[in-house]
Design a protein around this motif. Structure first.
Motif, PDB file in Angstrom:
ATOM      1  N   VAL A  18       0.833  -1.208   0.000  1.00 16.04           N
ATOM      2  CA  VAL A  18       0.000   0.000   0.000  1.00 16.04           C
ATOM      3  C   VAL A  18       0.866   1.256   0.000  1.00 16.04           C
ATOM      4  O   VAL A  18       0.628   2.204  -0.774  1.00 16.04           O
ATOM      5  CB  VAL A  18      -0.947  -0.013   1.216  1.00 16.04           C
ATOM      6  CG1 VAL A  18      -1.641   1.334   1.375  1.00 16.04           C
ATOM      7  CG2 VAL A  18      -1.982  -1.125   1.065  1.00 16.04           C
ATOM      8  N   LEU A  19       1.882   1.288   0.851  1.00 14.30           N
ATOM      9  CA  LEU A  19       2.762   2.456   0.920  1.00 14.30           C
ATOM     10  C   LEU A  19       3.551   2.645  -0.367  1.00 14.30           C
ATOM     11  O   LEU A  19       3.744   3.779  -0.832  1.00 14.30           O
ATOM     12  CB  LEU A  19       3.707   2.330   2.113  1.00 14.30           C
ATOM     13  CG  LEU A  19       3.050   2.409   3.497  1.00 14.30           C
ATOM     14  CD1 LEU A  19       4.055   2.059   4.587  1.00 14.30           C
ATOM     15  CD2 LEU A  19       2.472   3.795   3.736  1.00 14.30           C
ATOM     16  N   ALA A  20       4.024   1.543  -0.965  1.00 12.29           N
ATOM     17  CA  ALA A  20       4.782   1.643  -2.215  1.00 12.29           C
ATOM     18  C   ALA A  20       3.908   2.136  -3.360  1.00 12.29           C
ATOM     19  O   ALA A  20       4.350   2.941  -4.190  1.00 12.29           O
ATOM     20  CB  ALA A  20       5.394   0.288  -2.567  1.00 12.29           C
ATOM     21  N   LEU A  21       2.666   1.678  -3.410  1.00  9.37           N
ATOM     22  CA  LEU A  21       1.748   2.150  -4.451  1.00  9.37           C
ATOM     23  C   LEU A  21       1.453   3.638  -4.272  1.00  9.37           C
ATOM     24  O   LEU A  21       1.437   4.406  -5.237  1.00  9.37           O
ATOM     25  CB  LEU A  21       0.451   1.342  -4.409  1.00  9.37           C
ATOM     26  CG  LEU A  21       0.540  -0.116  -4.865  1.00  9.37           C
ATOM     27  CD1 LEU A  21      -0.796  -0.827  -4.644  1.00  9.37           C
ATOM     28  CD2 LEU A  21       0.947  -0.205  -6.336  1.00  9.37           C
ATOM     29  N   GLY A  22       1.237   4.038  -3.018  1.00 13.24           N
ATOM     30  CA  GLY A  22       0.958   5.450  -2.777  1.00 13.24           C
ATOM     31  C   GLY A  22       2.127   6.345  -3.126  1.00 13.24           C
ATOM     32  O   GLY A  22       1.956   7.408  -3.737  1.00 13.24           O
ATOM     33  N   ALA A  23       3.345   5.922  -2.754  1.00 12.96           N
ATOM     34  CA  ALA A  23       4.527   6.739  -3.028  1.00 12.96           C
ATOM     35  C   ALA A  23       4.979   6.632  -4.477  1.00 12.96           C
ATOM     36  O   ALA A  23       5.465   7.605  -5.056  1.00 12.96           O
ATOM     37  CB  ALA A  23       5.660   6.320  -2.098  1.00 12.96           C
ATOM     38  N   GLY A  24       4.813   5.439  -5.062  1.00 13.69           N
ATOM     39  CA  GLY A  24       5.306   5.248  -6.425  1.00 13.69           C
ATOM     40  C   GLY A  24       4.424   5.863  -7.489  1.00 13.69           C
ATOM     41  O   GLY A  24       4.911   6.289  -8.546  1.00 13.69           O
ATOM     42  N   LEU A  25       3.140   5.924  -7.230  1.00 14.47           N
ATOM     43  CA  LEU A  25       2.197   6.425  -8.233  1.00 14.47           C
ATOM     44  C   LEU A  25       1.855   7.894  -8.052  1.00 14.47           C
ATOM     45  O   LEU A  25       1.133   8.458  -8.885  1.00 14.47           O
ATOM     46  CB  LEU A  25       0.900   5.593  -8.179  1.00 14.47           C
ATOM     47  CG  LEU A  25       1.049   4.106  -8.487  1.00 14.47           C
ATOM     48  CD1 LEU A  25      -0.266   3.382  -8.246  1.00 14.47           C
ATOM     49  CD2 LEU A  25       1.525   3.890  -9.914  1.00 14.47           C
ATOM     50  N   SER A  26       2.355   8.519  -6.981  1.00 14.77           N
ATOM     51  CA  SER A  26       1.999   9.910  -6.715  1.00 14.77           C
ATOM     52  C   SER A  26       3.176  10.633  -6.078  1.00 14.77           C
ATOM     53  O   SER A  26       3.783  10.131  -5.132  1.00 14.77           O
ATOM     54  CB  SER A  26       0.783   9.974  -5.783  1.00 14.77           C
ATOM     55  OG  SER A  26       0.590  11.271  -5.276  1.00 14.77           O
ATOM     56  N   ARG A  27       3.491  11.808  -6.602  1.00 12.47           N
ATOM     57  CA  ARG A  27       4.549  12.617  -5.994  1.00 12.47           C
ATOM     58  C   ARG A  27       4.153  13.064  -4.588  1.00 12.47           C
ATOM     59  O   ARG A  27       4.995  13.136  -3.692  1.00 12.47           O
ATOM     60  CB  ARG A  27       4.822  13.845  -6.875  1.00 12.47           C
ATOM     61  CG  ARG A  27       5.482  13.517  -8.211  1.00 12.47           C
ATOM     62  CD  ARG A  27       6.884  12.990  -8.019  1.00 12.47           C
ATOM     63  NE  ARG A  27       7.508  12.681  -9.306  1.00 12.47           N
ATOM     64  CZ  ARG A  27       8.697  12.110  -9.435  1.00 12.47           C
ATOM     65  NH1 ARG A  27       9.379  11.771  -8.341  1.00 12.47           N
ATOM     66  NH2 ARG A  27       9.192  11.859 -10.634  1.00 12.47           N
ATOM     67  N   ARG A  28       2.893  13.384  -4.403  1.00 17.46           N
ATOM     68  CA  ARG A  28       2.433  13.767  -3.067  1.00 17.46           C
ATOM     69  C   ARG A  28       2.543  12.604  -2.098  1.00 17.46           C
ATOM     70  O   ARG A  28       2.904  12.782  -0.928  1.00 17.46           O
ATOM     71  CB  ARG A  28       0.992  14.259  -3.140  1.00 17.46           C
ATOM     72  CG  ARG A  28       0.824  15.587  -3.879  1.00 17.46           C
ATOM     73  CD  ARG A  28      -0.625  16.038  -3.868  1.00 17.46           C
ATOM     74  NE  ARG A  28      -0.781  17.310  -4.569  1.00 17.46           N
ATOM     75  CZ  ARG A  28      -1.940  17.929  -4.733  1.00 17.46           C
ATOM     76  NH1 ARG A  28      -3.063  17.382  -4.237  1.00 17.46           N
ATOM     77  NH2 ARG A  28      -2.002  19.080  -5.368  1.00 17.46           N
ATOM     78  N   GLY A  29       2.218  11.411  -2.582  1.00 10.26           N
ATOM     79  CA  GLY A  29       2.366  10.239  -1.732  1.00 10.26           C
ATOM     80  C   GLY A  29       3.812   9.993  -1.357  1.00 10.26           C
ATOM     81  O   GLY A  29       4.120   9.635  -0.209  1.00 10.26           O
ATOM     82  N   GLU A  30       4.715  10.197  -2.303  1.00 10.35           N
ATOM     83  CA  GLU A  30       6.145  10.040  -2.015  1.00 10.35           C
ATOM     84  C   GLU A  30       6.593  11.046  -0.966  1.00 10.35           C
ATOM     85  O   GLU A  30       7.329  10.702  -0.030  1.00 10.35           O
ATOM     86  CB  GLU A  30       6.954  10.220  -3.298  1.00 10.35           C
ATOM     87  CG  GLU A  30       8.451  10.065  -3.088  1.00 10.35           C
ATOM     88  CD  GLU A  30       9.251  10.300  -4.354  1.00 10.35           C
ATOM     89  OE1 GLU A  30      10.485  10.142  -4.310  1.00 10.35           O
ATOM     90  OE2 GLU A  30       8.633  10.650  -5.383  1.00 10.35           O
ATOM     91  N   ASP A  31       6.156  12.304  -1.113  1.00 12.24           N
ATOM     92  CA  ASP A  31       6.527  13.329  -0.136  1.00 12.24           C
ATOM     93  C   ASP A  31       5.991  12.997   1.252  1.00 12.24           C
ATOM     94  O   ASP A  31       6.602  13.334   2.265  1.00 12.24           O
ATOM     95  CB  ASP A  31       5.983  14.689  -0.587  1.00 12.24           C
ATOM     96  CG  ASP A  31       6.656  15.196  -1.857  1.00 12.24           C
ATOM     97  OD1 ASP A  31       7.768  14.729  -2.156  1.00 12.24           O
ATOM     98  OD2 ASP A  31       6.054  16.040  -2.551  1.00 12.24           O
TER      99      ASP A  31
END
Length: 270
Positions: free
Chosen positions: A93-106
């Motif tokens: 879940v965390l990898a999908l959020g960070a990998g698919l979104s710059r905001r998620g990565e931040d």
């Protein structure tokens, strides 16, 4: 007859004989076992401190016949499976959020990058203070160890998908969700499976430590109890069980790789 094999990076690609490959894969471990057994028979090894392979095999046989090994093994498998499921879910879940979104990565990447530098096995005292001495710290230790390899590898796999392929998908009028489902996630699958292999190996390492936290069952508990009676053969038998579990789970993921990544030229011939 024409040679239909391909060459990649100087290596020959083609069909391998499965039986020969398995024998070659386990040839070195088997040779080491033979040398170890011969050294024990020759008196070069103190069997009270370093049990021979035959003695370990005999101990495993007796533990299996008594049902003690099976009972403790089921408990350890349950802990490992629970921790792996939690770590796998959170990491994905965390990898999908960070990998698919710059905001998620931040939002999550910096925190996880800092957290992964902490040796998670050193958190045992805190886990005991937070969660007590029951099953929760044992499962939590496994989950924490599995989270980071899943996150790091899947995140890298998502960001490593060829941008040209994604651009080409845009010309086919694919929606964002369709691009993710049909291009990004399949492209990241090899990295995810690598992360899963790492996570499985770390799960067994974490379990070895976790089952020493006031446990009353499990392979780790069996080993700690054997230490009190100076039963080196039981301790080494437990270590062998952990090693076989790690080898078996890794083989399952490798088999999944062969099925899921049939397009990858992985059949190398030396």
């Amino acid at each position: 007859m024409a040679d239909t094999s391909l060459t990649l990076g100087g290596a020959r690609l083609g069909t391998r004989r499965p039986g020969f490959t398995r024998v070659r894969r386990y040839a070195v471990p088997l040779l080491l076992l033979v040398i170890w057994e011969v050294a024990a028979l020759a008196g070069l090894v103190n069997e009270r401190r370093f049990s021979s392979p035959s003695q370990i095999a005999t101990t495993l046989w007796h533990l299996s016949l008594s049902g003690e090994l099976g009972r403790h093994l089921l408990v350890s498998l349950g802990r490992a499976a629970s921790g792996l499921a939690i770590g796998l879910t959170l990491g994905t879940v965390l990898a999908l959020g960070a990998g698919l979104s710059r905001r998620g990565e931040d939002a999550v990447d910096a925190l996880l990058q800092m957290a992964r530098t902490l040796p998670h096995l050193a958190l045992v005292p805190l886990f005991i203070l937070w969660f007590g001495i029951g099953e929760t710290p044992k499962i939590g230790l496994v989950a924490l160890g599995c989270l980071f390899p899943i996150y790091l590898n899947l995140f890298a796999g998502i960001r490593g998908v060829d941008a040209k392929i994604v651009e080409m998908a845009g010309t086919l009028d694919l929606t964002r969700s369709e691009q993710i489902r049909h291009i990004v996630l399949p492209g990241a699958l090899p990295s995810f499976l690598v992360g899963l292999r790492y996570a499985l190996s770390i799960s067994w390492l974490s379990l070895v430590v976790g089952e020493q936290i006031n446990a009353s069952s499990g392979i780790g508990y069996l080993a700690i109890t054997a230490q009190d009676y100076m039963r080196t053969d039981i301790i080494m038998a437990c270590l062998l069980v952990y090693a076989l579990l790690g080898l078996g789970t890794d083989a399952l993921v490798r088999a999944a790789e062969r099925r899921l990544l049939v397009w990858r030229p992985s059949n190398l011939k030396d």
